[in-house]
Design a protein around this motif. Sequence first.
Motif, PDB file in Angstrom:
ATOM      1  N   ARG A  70       0.646   0.157  -4.569  1.00  0.00           N
ATOM      2  CA  ARG A  70      -0.673   0.426  -4.934  1.00  0.00           C
ATOM      3  C   ARG A  70      -1.195   2.091  -4.486  1.00  0.00           C
ATOM      4  N   GLN A  71      -1.707   2.654  -5.335  1.00  0.00           N
ATOM      5  CA  GLN A  71      -2.151   4.123  -4.844  1.00  0.00           C
ATOM      6  C   GLN A  71      -3.778   4.299  -4.375  1.00  0.00           C
ATOM      7  N   PHE A  72      -4.025   5.050  -3.786  1.00  0.00           N
ATOM      8  CA  PHE A  72      -5.334   5.293  -3.421  1.00  0.00           C
ATOM      9  C   PHE A  72      -6.342   4.197  -2.973  1.00  0.00           C
ATOM     10  N   VAL A  73      -5.676   3.208  -2.169  1.00  0.00           N
ATOM     11  CA  VAL A  73      -6.128   2.141  -1.578  1.00  0.00           C
ATOM     12  C   VAL A  73      -7.309   2.716  -0.731  1.00  0.00           C
ATOM     13  N   VAL A  74      -8.508   2.259  -0.802  1.00  0.00           N
ATOM     14  CA  VAL A  74      -9.693   2.680   0.108  1.00  0.00           C
ATOM     15  C   VAL A  74      -9.488   2.440   1.556  1.00  0.00           C
ATOM     16  N   CYS A  75      -9.571   3.363   2.508  1.00  0.00           N
ATOM     17  CA  CYS A  75      -9.433   3.247   3.910  1.00  0.00           C
ATOM     18  C   CYS A  75     -10.622   3.793   4.876  1.00  0.00           C
ATOM     19  N   SER A  76     -11.107   3.107   5.696  1.00  0.00           N
ATOM     20  CA  SER A  76     -12.143   3.504   6.412  1.00  0.00           C
ATOM     21  C   SER A  76     -12.055   3.427   7.631  1.00  0.00           C
ATOM     22  N   GLY A  77     -12.803   3.569   8.705  1.00  0.00           N
ATOM     23  CA  GLY A  77     -12.715   3.469  10.041  1.00  0.00           C
ATOM     24  C   GLY A  77     -13.383   1.611  10.447  1.00  0.00           C
ATOM     25  N   GLY A  78     -13.439   0.987   9.391  1.00  0.00           N
ATOM     26  CA  GLY A  78     -13.866  -0.341   9.632  1.00  0.00           C
ATOM     27  C   GLY A  78     -15.264  -0.677  10.033  1.00  0.00           C
ATOM     28  N   GLY A  79     -15.731   0.129  10.305  1.00  0.00           N
ATOM     29  CA  GLY A  79     -17.403   0.183  11.055  1.00  0.00           C
ATOM     30  C   GLY A  79     -18.585   0.314  10.080  1.00  0.00           C
ATOM     31  N   PRO A  80     -19.863   0.397  10.493  1.00  0.00           N
ATOM     32  CA  PRO A  80     -20.785   0.324   9.823  1.00  0.00           C
ATOM     33  C   PRO A  80     -21.024   1.805   9.034  1.00  0.00           C
ATOM     34  N   SER A  81     -22.212   1.759   8.220  1.00  0.00           N
ATOM     35  CA  SER A  81     -22.651   2.856   7.503  1.00  0.00           C
ATOM     36  C   SER A  81     -21.475   3.544   6.409  1.00  0.00           C
ATOM     37  N   ILE A  82     -21.336   4.771   6.662  1.00  0.00           N
ATOM     38  CA  ILE A  82     -20.549   5.286   5.686  1.00  0.00           C
ATOM     39  C   ILE A  82     -19.199   4.662   5.628  1.00  0.00           C
ATOM     40  N   MET A  83     -18.726   4.082   6.859  1.00  0.00           N
ATOM     41  CA  MET A  83     -17.344   3.349   6.601  1.00  0.00           C
ATOM     42  C   MET A  83     -17.561   2.020   5.824  1.00  0.00           C
ATOM     43  N   GLU A  84     -18.909   1.235   6.080  1.00  0.00           N
ATOM     44  CA  GLU A  84     -19.111   0.237   5.234  1.00  0.00           C
ATOM     45  C   GLU A  84     -19.129   0.584   3.920  1.00  0.00           C
ATOM     46  N   ALA A  85     -19.855   1.472   3.373  1.00  0.00           N
ATOM     47  CA  ALA A  85     -20.046   1.965   2.270  1.00  0.00           C
ATOM     48  C   ALA A  85     -18.656   1.994   1.663  1.00  0.00           C
ATOM     49  N   ALA A  86     -17.739   2.667   2.116  1.00  0.00           N
ATOM     50  CA  ALA A  86     -16.466   2.650   1.507  1.00  0.00           C
ATOM     51  C   ALA A  86     -15.870   1.515   1.309  1.00  0.00           C
ATOM     52  N   ASN A  87     -15.817   0.429   2.277  1.00  0.00           N
ATOM     53  CA  ASN A  87     -15.326  -1.327   2.103  1.00  0.00           C
ATOM     54  C   ASN A  87     -16.034  -1.601   0.913  1.00  0.00           C
ATOM     55  N   ARG A  88     -17.423  -1.478   0.938  1.00  0.00           N
ATOM     56  CA  ARG A  88     -18.092  -2.082  -0.038  1.00  0.00           C
ATOM     57  C   ARG A  88     -17.817  -1.751  -1.339  1.00  0.00           C
ATOM     58  N   GLY A  89     -17.749  -0.336  -1.445  1.00  0.00           N
ATOM     59  CA  GLY A  89     -17.543   0.040  -3.031  1.00  0.00           C
ATOM     60  C   GLY A  89     -16.292  -0.584  -3.525  1.00  0.00           C
ATOM     61  N   ALA A  90     -15.268  -0.437  -2.765  1.00  0.00           N
ATOM     62  CA  ALA A  90     -13.841  -1.240  -3.150  1.00  0.00           C
ATOM     63  C   ALA A  90     -14.105  -2.566  -3.388  1.00  0.00           C
TER      64      ALA A  90
ATOM     65  N   VAL B 295       0.759  -1.099   0.017  1.00  0.00           N
ATOM     66  CA  VAL B 295       0.015  -0.128  -0.041  1.00  0.00           C
ATOM     67  C   VAL B 295       0.828   1.061   0.042  1.00  0.00           C
ATOM     68  N   GLY B 296       0.799   1.890  -1.134  1.00  0.00           N
ATOM     69  CA  GLY B 296       1.700   3.367  -0.997  1.00  0.00           C
ATOM     70  C   GLY B 296       1.044   4.389  -0.560  1.00  0.00           C
ATOM     71  N   SER B 297      -0.461   4.491  -0.982  1.00  0.00           N
ATOM     72  CA  SER B 297      -1.103   5.649  -0.405  1.00  0.00           C
ATOM     73  C   SER B 297      -2.680   5.272  -0.388  1.00  0.00           C
ATOM     74  N   THR B 298      -3.405   6.168   0.405  1.00  0.00           N
ATOM     75  CA  THR B 298      -4.634   5.635   0.712  1.00  0.00           C
ATOM     76  C   THR B 298      -5.822   6.823   0.278  1.00  0.00           C
ATOM     77  N   MET B 299      -6.879   6.367  -0.058  1.00  0.00           N
ATOM     78  CA  MET B 299      -7.921   7.261  -0.413  1.00  0.00           C
ATOM     79  C   MET B 299      -8.938   7.144   1.285  1.00  0.00           C
ATOM     80  N   VAL B 300      -8.842   7.932   2.078  1.00  0.00           N
ATOM     81  CA  VAL B 300      -9.396   7.821   3.365  1.00  0.00           C
ATOM     82  C   VAL B 300     -11.111   8.347   3.053  1.00  0.00           C
ATOM     83  N   MET B 301     -11.845   7.956   3.812  1.00  0.00           N
ATOM     84  CA  MET B 301     -13.176   8.052   3.782  1.00  0.00           C
ATOM     85  C   MET B 301     -13.720   7.920   5.372  1.00  0.00           C
ATOM     86  N   TYR B 302     -14.211   9.174   5.763  1.00  0.00           N
ATOM     87  CA  TYR B 302     -14.780   9.395   7.207  1.00  0.00           C
ATOM     88  C   TYR B 302     -16.252   9.540   6.950  1.00  0.00           C
ATOM     89  N   GLY B 303     -16.903   9.372   8.124  1.00  0.00           N
ATOM     90  CA  GLY B 303     -18.349   9.627   8.037  1.00  0.00           C
ATOM     91  C   GLY B 303     -18.996   8.799   9.314  1.00  0.00           C
TER      92      GLY B 303
END
Length: 295
Positions: A144-164, A77-85
């Motif tokens: 790998r660049q812009f690897v999706v990274c979330s807080g790992g929990g439900p809702s918006i975090m779930e949406a991020a991991n689900r999209g990947a 993992v070179g870099s991440t696309m972080v998603m908060y919510g």
Amino acid sequence: MTEEEKTKRDLQDRKFYPAEEEAEFEKSQPKQTPQTAHPAYKLAFQDKEFLLREELRPVRFQLELLKPEMILDEAGVGSTMVMYGSARIPPPESAEEALEGAKDLPEEERKVVESLVAKSKYYGEARKLARMVTEKSIIQDGKRQFVVCSGGGPSIMEAANRGASDAGGESIGLNIILPHEQAPNIYVTPYLSLNFHYFALRKMHFLLRAKAVAVFPGGFGTFDEFFELLTLIQTGKMKPMPILLFGEDFWKRVVNFEAIAEEGTISKKDLDLFRWCETAEDAWDHISAFYELDR
């Protein structure tokens, strides 16, 4: 020459036994004595009670910094696309069920549910953005660049991991141990599902590899992460990056950014640190323009 003899003469061979072997030596001791049975005799790195002592907090900080860093580095993992919510916004497919379940609630509680359901569109946009970023599959310098990274929990975090996951890609989940039950969502890639005790170290790992951050409507946790990021860039502790703030109506209702600038406690130009977004396409357009990427 036997293999054993070759090993003895190998210039690359380390002459000290690794910790794992030393631990096995301890297990194979032929008999227990009062001395070997006492907790003081345990190897320090195998002594859980010792590692959890108050005085060992600096060591635990170091371990919590080092373990995720090693795992992500080994994963390329070179870099991440972080998603908060928020952890409370329902996915669109659960919206009707949520509204139905709220019909008999007191008016104040019903309005809260309706407000959350109205934000379910952001679950969809978070999922879409994560899918778009993952589909790009950008590799640079073998990482790998812009690897999706979330807080790992439900809702918006779930949406991020689900999209990947929708795009057939891997994604990171940085979970946190809380007093109430907290488990990673099912879309986090298992070997990239990391768990933290310290919020401070978790927040550091969110940003160590971040090349862009998407912030969706959320609560105290989202505010904390968002404003810390703004502070780090405002004060020059971090280089600028795309900060994509989804939900202008929400944010302007709960935070009067213009008033903060008018009061003089921030500069007017500080409001340019983030970019308003409503769609995944808006966000990717800004990221690709910032980094001069193909859209």
